[in-house]
Write a protein that holds these residues in place. Sequence first.
Motif, PDB file in Angstrom:
ATOM      1  N   UNK A 323      27.849  33.972  30.638  1.00  0.00           N
ATOM      2  CA  UNK A 323      27.398  35.267  30.139  1.00  0.00           C
ATOM      3  C   UNK A 323      28.546  36.246  29.890  1.00  0.00           C
ATOM      4  N   UNK A 324      29.762  35.817  30.176  1.00  0.00           N
ATOM      5  CA  UNK A 324      30.913  36.646  29.842  1.00  0.00           C
ATOM      6  C   UNK A 324      31.359  37.608  30.915  1.00  0.00           C
ATOM      7  N   UNK A 325      30.942  37.382  32.170  1.00  0.00           N
ATOM      8  CA  UNK A 325      31.434  38.231  33.256  1.00  0.00           C
ATOM      9  C   UNK A 325      32.937  38.018  33.441  1.00  0.00           C
ATOM     10  N   UNK A 326      33.604  39.033  33.990  1.00  0.00           N
ATOM     11  CA  UNK A 326      35.048  38.941  34.212  1.00  0.00           C
ATOM     12  C   UNK A 326      35.383  37.752  35.102  1.00  0.00           C
ATOM     13  N   UNK A 327      36.544  37.138  34.838  1.00  0.00           N
ATOM     14  CA  UNK A 327      36.940  35.949  35.581  1.00  0.00           C
ATOM     15  C   UNK A 327      36.985  36.148  37.078  1.00  0.00           C
ATOM     16  N   UNK A 328      37.459  37.317  37.535  1.00  0.00           N
ATOM     17  CA  UNK A 328      37.530  37.577  38.974  1.00  0.00           C
ATOM     18  C   UNK A 328      36.142  37.658  39.594  1.00  0.00           C
ATOM     19  N   UNK A 329      35.175  38.204  38.840  1.00  0.00           N
ATOM     20  CA  UNK A 329      33.799  38.258  39.325  1.00  0.00           C
ATOM     21  C   UNK A 329      33.235  36.840  39.425  1.00  0.00           C
ATOM     22  N   UNK A 330      33.520  36.012  38.422  1.00  0.00           N
ATOM     23  CA  UNK A 330      33.073  34.618  38.420  1.00  0.00           C
ATOM     24  C   UNK A 330      33.618  33.883  39.636  1.00  0.00           C
ATOM     25  N   UNK A 331      34.910  34.043  39.914  1.00  0.00           N
ATOM     26  CA  UNK A 331      35.514  33.405  41.081  1.00  0.00           C
ATOM     27  C   UNK A 331      34.907  33.931  42.380  1.00  0.00           C
ATOM     28  N   UNK A 332      34.674  35.238  42.431  1.00  0.00           N
ATOM     29  CA  UNK A 332      34.078  35.827  43.626  1.00  0.00           C
ATOM     30  C   UNK A 332      32.723  35.231  43.944  1.00  0.00           C
ATOM     31  N   UNK A 333      31.939  34.983  42.911  1.00  0.00           N
ATOM     32  CA  UNK A 333      30.624  34.359  43.083  1.00  0.00           C
ATOM     33  C   UNK A 333      30.782  32.892  43.479  1.00  0.00           C
ATOM     34  N   UNK A 334      31.648  32.193  42.786  1.00  0.00           N
ATOM     35  CA  UNK A 334      31.779  30.751  42.983  1.00  0.00           C
ATOM     36  C   UNK A 334      32.360  30.342  44.320  1.00  0.00           C
ATOM     37  N   UNK A 335      33.177  31.200  44.915  1.00  0.00           N
ATOM     38  CA  UNK A 335      33.860  30.836  46.152  1.00  0.00           C
ATOM     39  C   UNK A 335      33.446  31.692  47.350  1.00  0.00           C
ATOM     40  N   UNK A 336      32.259  32.294  47.283  1.00  0.00           N
ATOM     41  CA  UNK A 336      31.904  33.217  48.364  1.00  0.00           C
ATOM     42  C   UNK A 336      31.574  32.504  49.681  1.00  0.00           C
ATOM     43  N   UNK A 337      31.504  31.172  49.667  1.00  0.00           N
ATOM     44  CA  UNK A 337      31.323  30.430  50.920  1.00  0.00           C
ATOM     45  C   UNK A 337      32.603  29.737  51.380  1.00  0.00           C
ATOM     46  N   UNK A 338      33.611  29.699  50.542  1.00  0.00           N
ATOM     47  CA  UNK A 338      34.749  28.839  50.864  1.00  0.00           C
ATOM     48  C   UNK A 338      36.113  29.510  50.762  1.00  0.00           C
ATOM     49  N   UNK A 339      36.155  30.760  50.381  1.00  0.00           N
ATOM     50  CA  UNK A 339      37.464  31.396  50.209  1.00  0.00           C
ATOM     51  C   UNK A 339      38.098  31.661  51.566  1.00  0.00           C
ATOM     52  N   UNK A 340      39.390  31.326  51.728  1.00  0.00           N
ATOM     53  CA  UNK A 340      40.002  31.431  53.054  1.00  0.00           C
ATOM     54  C   UNK A 340      41.396  32.064  53.033  1.00  0.00           C
ATOM     55  N   UNK A 341      41.635  32.931  52.038  1.00  0.00           N
ATOM     56  CA  UNK A 341      42.912  33.646  51.990  1.00  0.00           C
ATOM     57  C   UNK A 341      42.681  35.127  52.268  1.00  0.00           C
ATOM     58  N   UNK A 342      43.609  35.738  53.000  1.00  0.00           N
ATOM     59  CA  UNK A 342      43.537  37.183  53.232  1.00  0.00           C
ATOM     60  C   UNK A 342      44.413  37.857  52.181  1.00  0.00           C
ATOM     61  N   UNK A 343      43.802  38.218  51.044  1.00  0.00           N
ATOM     62  CA  UNK A 343      44.599  38.747  49.929  1.00  0.00           C
ATOM     63  C   UNK A 343      43.933  39.918  49.206  1.00  0.00           C
ATOM     64  N   UNK A 344      42.825  40.413  49.717  1.00  0.00           N
ATOM     65  CA  UNK A 344      42.093  41.541  49.129  1.00  0.00           C
ATOM     66  C   UNK A 344      41.634  41.253  47.700  1.00  0.00           C
ATOM     67  N   UNK A 345      41.457  39.979  47.380  1.00  0.00           N
ATOM     68  CA  UNK A 345      40.909  39.621  46.075  1.00  0.00           C
ATOM     69  C   UNK A 345      39.398  39.825  46.077  1.00  0.00           C
ATOM     70  N   UNK A 346      38.792  39.766  44.903  1.00  0.00           N
ATOM     71  CA  UNK A 346      37.336  39.860  44.802  1.00  0.00           C
ATOM     72  C   UNK A 346      36.701  38.739  45.609  1.00  0.00           C
ATOM     73  N   UNK A 347      37.274  37.546  45.525  1.00  0.00           N
ATOM     74  CA  UNK A 347      36.724  36.398  46.251  1.00  0.00           C
ATOM     75  C   UNK A 347      36.733  36.634  47.750  1.00  0.00           C
ATOM     76  N   UNK A 348      37.842  37.188  48.277  1.00  0.00           N
ATOM     77  CA  UNK A 348      37.907  37.453  49.716  1.00  0.00           C
ATOM     78  C   UNK A 348      36.911  38.530  50.126  1.00  0.00           C
ATOM     79  N   UNK A 349      36.818  39.596  49.328  1.00  0.00           N
ATOM     80  CA  UNK A 349      35.926  40.699  49.660  1.00  0.00           C
ATOM     81  C   UNK A 349      34.468  40.241  49.710  1.00  0.00           C
ATOM     82  N   UNK A 350      34.067  39.451  48.719  1.00  0.00           N
ATOM     83  CA  UNK A 350      32.675  38.985  48.681  1.00  0.00           C
ATOM     84  C   UNK A 350      32.422  37.978  49.799  1.00  0.00           C
ATOM     85  N   UNK A 351      33.382  37.090  50.039  1.00  0.00           N
ATOM     86  CA  UNK A 351      33.237  36.112  51.107  1.00  0.00           C
ATOM     87  C   UNK A 351      33.073  36.791  52.458  1.00  0.00           C
ATOM     88  N   UNK A 352      33.918  37.788  52.744  1.00  0.00           N
ATOM     89  CA  UNK A 352      33.839  38.489  54.015  1.00  0.00           C
ATOM     90  C   UNK A 352      32.574  39.337  54.109  1.00  0.00           C
TER      91      UNK A 352
END
Length: 415
Positions: A323-352
């Motif tokens: 649907x054309x969502x921003x890449x960082x939003x896509x990653x945040x959704x896709x990795x919200x159960x598995x992201x394991x870096x402390x980097x203040x990325x969208x993926x980390x924020x959503x995962x936490x």
Amino acid sequence: MSSKIRVIFVDDEPKALGAIRRMLRFKMSDWDLAFAESGADALALFAEKPFDVIVSDIRMPEMDGAELLRRVKEDYHKTIRIALSGQVGLSEVVRSIRSVHQYISKPCDAGDLIAKIEGALKSREILSDSTMQELVAEIETLPVLPHVFKSIEEELARQEPSIKKIAELISMDVGLVAKILKLINSPYFGLPTQVDSIFQAITMLGLDTISSLIVGTHLFSMYDGKSMPDFSLTMLWEHSFRVSNIARIIAEYEGLDKATIVQARMAGLLHDVGKLILVSYFPEQYHEVLNIVSKERKSVHSAEFEVFGTTHAQVGAYLMGLWGMAGEVVYGIGYHHSYDEYDMSISMLVSMANMIDHQCIIIHEDYNRFVLNNSVLRGQGGKKIEEWTSHIAKNWDGIVQFNVLDKDMINLLRE
């Protein structure tokens, strides 16, 4: 063998293709670009070697874009299908709707076009496994964005988008206005004051957040609960709002920039939309998922992987990417159960945020609070999570049954 992404553009106007070629000349080192002036020419190129992405005009003589994309869908179902077109009639939209992943309006600048294509490609990176491809092939059509959202997208594309105009567009759908205002004023959104107009909502939350609300509202409203009465849409919606707000509060607490805060909120709101797709298209299999969760006390995503070979996180990322969502939003959704870096990325924020909600909000005595094997907790994140949950509890008016994580609980969450 070339590892470049293969993208084909189809338009019966040579000048239009020439303009696209010039716009994307700097992408030629990353993408293998092809151009065709007719549907027949495009299919001939597909026969030589399939493309990762096709971007086609809709209005073309002989074989129009709707027919071309339909054939591509049937024969090359892994290809991402995008319509790049000017104003088209309702009949043309209806004909192409089942074959198009997303529409992009003309005129479109290079940055927007590249962002849309790369966002869709990121979703495919997350869902590269063969099992997921088979599941997607079974789905006849994915939900289509509502007309209101597309009109808003067009207004946002202007150099100076008008909040008044966007408020007017949303207000054309009275039901949508009522839903959005009800959701915004719920305690799950965490606003300090009552919001009584769409104009006020846009001013307070920003255009991007309102747009993601429209997408989420549309997705949740399309779900027919009759097919699966033991699946609580209300609980899922409320959880999505809480995760969205928790991600925002953490991002603001850490002093992150406005764009990151907006994207964290969007990704949090939409992180579980994949559940709606799995429940809607595969209700029998999802019954099995819920049985595993109930009987074996497993997490939903691990039970999904056991049944489907994939999870709602991946399915949701796929949908939002197409649907054309921003890449960082896509990653945040896709990795919200598995992201394991402390980097203040969208993926980390959503995962936490997702982990905090599952651990800190007590729905009922039998609520299955999963324990996340997350290396973030072994580093600085483990120290921060106590700060975050304390801050959330103090600064979220209206939230109830929120338990602050102390050191003992955090130690239990560690590997």
